[in-house]
Write an enzyme that holds these catalytic residues in place. Structure first.
Site, mmCIF file in Angstrom:
data_model
loop_
_atom_site.group_PDB
_atom_site.id
_atom_site.type_symbol
_atom_site.label_atom_id
_atom_site.label_comp_id
_atom_site.label_asym_id
_atom_site.label_seq_id
_atom_site.Cartn_x
_atom_site.Cartn_y
_atom_site.Cartn_z
ATOM 1 N N CYS A 53 14.143 19.114 77.361
ATOM 2 C CA CYS A 53 15.052 17.972 77.505
ATOM 3 C C CYS A 53 16.178 18.301 78.488
ATOM 4 C CB CYS A 53 15.644 17.619 76.140
ATOM 5 S SG CYS A 53 16.994 16.425 76.240
ATOM 6 N N CYS A 56 19.721 18.343 76.422
ATOM 7 C CA CYS A 56 20.041 19.286 75.352
ATOM 8 C C CYS A 56 20.979 20.391 75.862
ATOM 9 C CB CYS A 56 18.756 19.919 74.805
ATOM 10 S SG CYS A 56 17.977 18.946 73.503
ATOM 11 N N ASN A 78 25.853 11.673 86.990
ATOM 12 C CA ASN A 78 24.413 11.433 87.091
ATOM 13 C C ASN A 78 23.849 12.127 88.333
ATOM 14 O OD1 ASN A 78 21.802 10.084 87.317
ATOM 15 N ND2 ASN A 78 22.647 8.583 85.887
ATOM 16 N N HIS A 116 19.165 16.625 69.568
ATOM 17 C CA HIS A 116 18.166 15.853 70.313
ATOM 18 C C HIS A 116 17.529 14.756 69.452
ATOM 19 C CE1 HIS A 116 15.094 15.434 73.483
ATOM 20 N NE2 HIS A 116 14.213 15.305 72.503
ATOM 21 N N ASN A 154 21.331 2.387 76.992
ATOM 22 C CA ASN A 154 19.964 1.851 76.923
ATOM 23 C C ASN A 154 19.261 2.682 75.894
ATOM 24 O OD1 ASN A 154 19.918 -0.058 78.961
ATOM 25 N ND2 ASN A 154 19.426 1.467 80.519
ATOM 26 N N SER A 162 14.965 6.979 79.263
ATOM 27 C CA SER A 162 14.045 7.998 79.763
ATOM 28 C C SER A 162 13.888 9.143 78.781
ATOM 29 C CB SER A 162 14.576 8.525 81.096
ATOM 30 O OG SER A 162 15.909 8.986 80.921
ATOM 31 N N HIS A 165 16.929 11.800 73.489
ATOM 32 C CA HIS A 165 18.218 12.457 73.223
ATOM 33 C C HIS A 165 19.314 11.380 73.263
ATOM 34 C CE1 HIS A 165 20.530 16.336 73.236
ATOM 35 N NE2 HIS A 165 21.471 15.405 73.276
ATOM 36 N N HIS A 167 22.118 9.251 74.176
ATOM 37 C CA HIS A 167 22.980 9.273 75.361
ATOM 38 C C HIS A 167 23.246 7.864 75.853
ATOM 39 C CE1 HIS A 167 19.011 8.755 77.165
ATOM 40 N NE2 HIS A 167 19.614 8.309 78.265
ATOM 41 N N GLN A 169 25.478 5.751 79.362
ATOM 42 C CA GLN A 169 25.876 5.937 80.752
ATOM 43 C C GLN A 169 27.198 5.216 80.992
ATOM 44 O OE1 GLN A 169 22.964 5.581 83.886
ATOM 45 N NE2 GLN A 169 21.303 5.306 82.424
HETATM 46 P P1 H2U Z 1 18.497 6.476 80.894
HETATM 47 O O1 H2U Z 1 17.737 7.148 79.780
HETATM 48 O O2 H2U Z 1 19.248 5.287 80.423
HETATM 49 O O3 H2U Z 1 17.598 6.231 82.067
HETATM 50 O O4 H2U Z 1 19.619 7.510 81.375
HETATM 51 C C1 H2U Z 1 19.334 8.825 81.752
HETATM 52 C C2 H2U Z 1 20.007 9.102 83.076
HETATM 53 O O5 H2U Z 1 19.981 10.517 83.280
HETATM 54 C C3 H2U Z 1 19.313 8.476 84.266
HETATM 55 O O6 H2U Z 1 20.209 7.586 84.886
HETATM 56 C C4 H2U Z 1 19.890 10.768 84.664
HETATM 57 C C5 H2U Z 1 18.991 9.649 85.195
HETATM 58 O O7 H2U Z 1 19.310 9.370 86.519
HETATM 59 N N1 H2U Z 1 19.381 12.109 84.840
HETATM 60 C C6 H2U Z 1 20.213 13.082 85.387
HETATM 61 O O8 H2U Z 1 21.333 12.778 85.778
HETATM 62 N N2 H2U Z 1 19.779 14.372 85.473
HETATM 63 C C7 H2U Z 1 18.532 14.780 85.090
HETATM 64 O O9 H2U Z 1 18.230 15.954 85.162
HETATM 65 C C8 H2U Z 1 17.534 13.802 84.648
HETATM 66 C C9 H2U Z 1 18.046 12.406 84.404
HETATM 67 ZN ZN ZN Z 2 17.670 16.846 74.065
#
Ligand code: H2U
Ligand code: ZN
Length: 356
Positions: A53, A56, A78, A116, A154, A162, A165, A167, A169
């Site tokens: 993950c 994590c 991000n 997680h 989301n 995605s 875990h 989270h 934004q």
């Molecule tokens: P979502 O699950 O809502 O997509 O949010 C996860 C965000 O995490 C997503 O915007 C970011 C993705 O761009 N991300 C990172 O910043 N670093 C990573 O290593 C993978 C995902």
């Molecule tokens: Zn995790």
């Protein structure tokens, strides 16, 4: 026929006073009592720590950075941001039909917990309180340099998350985006006309009517709004006038943790699955007047009848306007009658009797 009779039985349109958009309600299509199937939750156990993950503690991310061994919440920029700090203004001359403007900003990811396997609904009120504190701190920090700070989550694969875990934004931008710009205009117009706040007045009215209330506390009110588009959409707002998350007093933050937990447990108990949704906070924009603006959160869950049957905004809804069968009053009644204890705890404590 009373107004309630019509709203319960005949096609009609309801106006969203925050955006000026209408929704078609067709209650006559619910010609039978609720027979919604209850799907069992997925049995694939999620581990408390997943070495693969990217959220994590201690794990590497896509950008090559490594998360610290965090113990509460953790915020990072991000690695694939939708907004960048620098933006180039459009050169003159500009064609009016090919209109554009720069949008600068930043995007952050907020890990709600080092665990997680837990969702926001499963965190303790104290741990939810830490998430609220993080939202407040981030709003103050990002509001110094951006007109709009969008805190959101989301949740669930169905909403495109995605990673399980827990989270959310935060996207902060120089320009106020479309939806909050509409809400600012409507709230200012209402404030001009009535010398009061649209959502503070709405909360008082819904408290009196009670039929759309999902959960209520001393400081907060959660309703399925009269104009809801999504089947189990919820609007959460403080009762007193508050512009932004960081303006909440300590007692209001603690109260928020409690009502958030209550609402999210209701959601999870509805179909006995971790309920997917998009949620987010709308606090007043920064660096400009926003008369009548009231802090609120929108919850938009896609599910309609079971863990697998979701609502799609397609067809008439793309081409004309959103439509729903289940009325806001029916949805609110379903949610508020659900137990306050999450289904997973009930199942863990009262295992089904084994047959011989
Ligand atoms: P979502 O699950 O809502 O997509 O949010 C996860 C965000 O995490 C997503 O915007 C970011 C993705 O761009 N991300 C990172 O910043 N670093 C990573 O290593 C993978 C995902
Ligand atoms: Zn995790």
């Amino acid at each position: 026929m009373t107004a309630s009779d019509v709203l319960r039985a005949q096609p009609h349109r309801r106006l969203n006073p925050l955006t000026g958009e209408w929704t078609l309600v067709s209650p006559q299509r619910i010609e039978r009592p609720w027979l919604g199937r209850v799907d069992r939750p997925s049995t694939t156990a999620v581990p408390a720590y997943d070495p693969a993950c990217y959220l994590c503690p201690g794990n590497p991310r896509a950008g090559g950075q490594r998360n610290p061994a965090y113990a509460s919440t953790y915020v990072f920029t991000n690695d694939f941001p939708a907004l960048l700090p620098e933006a180039t203004p459009p050169p003159e001359p500009r064609h009016p039909l090919l209109h554009w403007q720069p949008q600068s900003g930043t995007c952050r990811v907020v890990c709600f917990s080092p665990r997680h396997d837990l969702t926001l609904a499963e965190l303790t009120p104290e741990a939810i309180g830490a998430v609220i504190e993080t939202w407040c701190e981030q709003t103050i920090e990002l509001g110094r340099q951006h007109a709009w700070v969008q805190v959101f989550e989301n949740k669930g694969e169905q909403m495109g998350a995605s990673n399980p875990h827990p989270h959310g934004q935060i996207w902060a931008s120089a320009e106020v985006p479309t939806v909050p710009a509409l809400e600012a205009r409507s709230q200012a117009a209402y404030h001009d006309a009535h010398a009061s706040s649209l959502l503070v007045d709405y909360a008082s009215e819904e408290t009196l009517r009670a039929e759309r209330v999902v959960a209520a506390s001393e400081a907060w009110l959660a309703v399925v709004p009269f104009w809801a588009v999504w089947p189990f959409e919820v609007l959460l707002m403080p009762r007193r006038s508050v512009a932004r998350l960081p303006d909440l007093a300590a007692a209001e933050r603690a109260d928020l943790a409690g009502i958030l937990k209550r609402l999210l447990v209701c959601y999870d108990n509805l179909f006995e699955v971790p309920f997917p949704y998009s949620m987010g906070w709308h606090g007043a924009p920064f660096g400009r007047e926003a008369p009548g603006w009231q802090l609120h959160a929108h919850f938009y869950p896609p599910l309609l009848r079971s863990a697998e049957v979701r609502k799609f905004l397609v067809g008439y809804e793309m081409l004309a306007e959103p439509q729903r069968d289940l009325t806001a009053e029916m949805a609110a009644a379903r949610l508020r009658e659900l137990p306050a204890r999450r289904y997973s705890e009930r199942m863990a404590n009262d295992p089904p009797a084994r047959g011989g």
